[in-house]
Scaffold this motif. Structure first.
Motif, short mmCIF file in Angstrom:
data_model
loop_
_atom_site.label_atom_id
_atom_site.label_comp_id
_atom_site.label_asym_id
_atom_site.label_seq_id
_atom_site.Cartn_x
_atom_site.Cartn_y
_atom_site.Cartn_z
N ASN A 286 1.48 -0.85 0.07
CA ASN A 286 0.28 0.44 -0.22
C ASN A 286 1.11 1.38 -0.30
OD1 ASN A 286 0.55 0.19 2.73
ND2 ASN A 286 -1.12 -0.75 3.39
N LEU A 287 0.03 2.07 0.21
CA LEU A 287 1.50 3.87 0.04
C LEU A 287 1.79 3.73 1.19
CD1 LEU A 287 1.92 6.32 -1.43
CD2 LEU A 287 -0.01 7.41 -0.13
N LYS A 288 1.23 3.56 1.93
CA LYS A 288 2.57 3.51 3.13
C LYS A 288 3.34 2.55 3.36
CE LYS A 288 0.98 4.67 8.22
NZ LYS A 288 0.01 3.91 9.58
N GLU A 289 3.33 1.25 3.21
CA GLU A 289 4.44 0.64 3.38
C GLU A 289 5.12 1.11 1.76
OE1 GLU A 289 2.48 -3.16 2.12
OE2 GLU A 289 2.19 -3.23 4.32
N GLN A 290 4.73 1.74 0.67
CA GLN A 290 5.77 1.97 -0.55
C GLN A 290 6.70 3.75 -0.70
OE1 GLN A 290 3.98 3.92 -3.99
NE2 GLN A 290 4.31 2.12 -4.99
N LEU A 291 6.74 3.82 0.68
CA LEU A 291 6.49 5.38 1.40
C LEU A 291 7.39 4.71 2.04
CD1 LEU A 291 4.00 8.18 1.23
CD2 LEU A 291 5.95 8.17 -0.24
N LYS A 292 7.52 4.29 2.72
CA LYS A 292 8.41 3.72 3.82
C LYS A 292 9.57 2.46 3.11
CE LYS A 292 5.75 2.58 7.76
NZ LYS A 292 5.50 1.87 9.23
N ARG A 293 9.75 2.33 2.28
CA ARG A 293 10.81 1.38 1.51
C ARG A 293 11.39 2.55 0.60
NH1 ARG A 293 8.50 -1.58 -3.68
NH2 ARG A 293 8.34 1.14 -4.27
N ASP A 294 10.52 3.70 0.19
CA ASP A 294 11.14 4.37 -0.76
C ASP A 294 12.30 5.81 -0.40
OD1 ASP A 294 10.10 2.94 -2.66
OD2 ASP A 294 9.25 4.14 -3.22
N GLU A 295 11.01 5.52 0.35
CA GLU A 295 12.15 7.39 2.03
C GLU A 295 13.27 6.54 3.12
OE1 GLU A 295 11.67 10.46 1.45
OE2 GLU A 295 10.17 10.56 -0.07
N GLY A 296 12.62 5.82 3.45
CA GLY A 296 13.49 4.64 4.68
C GLY A 296 12.45 5.17 5.79
N VAL A 297 12.93 4.99 6.66
CA VAL A 297 12.77 5.13 8.11
C VAL A 297 13.61 5.34 8.80
CG1 VAL A 297 11.35 4.52 9.97
CG2 VAL A 297 10.53 3.46 7.97
N ILE B 266 12.78 14.42 9.40
CA ILE B 266 12.70 12.62 10.43
C ILE B 266 12.33 11.90 10.17
CG2 ILE B 266 13.63 14.58 12.22
CD1 ILE B 266 10.63 14.60 12.75
N GLY B 267 11.86 10.80 10.71
CA GLY B 267 11.13 9.84 10.46
C GLY B 267 10.71 8.91 8.75
N CYS B 268 9.91 9.34 7.71
CA CYS B 268 10.13 8.78 6.71
C CYS B 268 9.89 9.74 5.92
CB CYS B 268 8.91 8.18 6.89
SG CYS B 268 8.41 6.80 5.34
N GLY B 269 10.37 10.77 5.93
CA GLY B 269 10.78 11.42 4.39
C GLY B 269 10.17 12.95 5.24
N ARG B 270 10.02 13.02 6.63
CA ARG B 270 9.43 14.66 6.73
C ARG B 270 10.66 14.95 7.28
NH1 ARG B 270 4.76 15.51 9.62
NH2 ARG B 270 4.57 18.47 9.41
#
Length: 139
Positions: free
Chosen positions: A2-13, A27-31
């Motif tokens: 889903n979008l959340k998982e995709q953003l975590k993968r692409d941005e990193g955590v 910070i966090g996930c590309g914030r």
């Protein structure tokens, strides 16, 4: 996926502030939090973090000082406030003050608070919290 998982993968955590590929604080996930790019936290995010931090520090204070459960709310808040500022280890570095609080001698506790390096470093906060400890009223 889903979008959340995709953003975590692409941005990193990342749990801490870091510079992104353009050198901006993130910070966090590309914030983006860098004020040079109008980044930052919203008031609700700040409140959420503060609420979590208060819960964590409260638990640490009550674990280290179980007798503090018997204090009224303003006096317990002084201990939590101090732990918030300097960590639980810093708070525990005030044995004279803590002994006086435990004994119910709040005037002596306030005097110990003001006779410290902490008071020299943050005098306005130290005096306000010492007044609160002594009076048992919110200051």
């Amino acid at each position: 996926m889903n979008l959340k998982e995709q953003l975590k993968r692409d941005e990193g955590v990342v749990r801490y502030a870091y510079e992104d590929t353009l050198g901006y604080l993130t910070i966090g996930c590309g914030r983006l939090i860098d004020d040079r790019r109008s980044g930052g936290l919203s008031p609700s995010e700040i409140d959420f973090l503060l609420t979590n931090d208060i819960s964590e520090k409260s638990a640490q204070v009550l674990e280290a000082l179980p007798w503090a459960r018997d204090l009224n709310e303003p006096r317990l808040a002084v201990l939590i406030n101090m732990a918030f500022q300097m960590g639980i280890r810093g708070l525990l570095g005030f044995p004279g003050m803590l002994g006086a609080v435990k004994a119910g001698d709040y005037k002596a506790a306030a005097e110990h608070m003001l006779d410290s390096k902490w008071e020299q470093q943050t005098p306005t906060r130290a005096h306000r919290l010492a007044d609160q400890m002594e009076s048992g009223e919110w200051v």
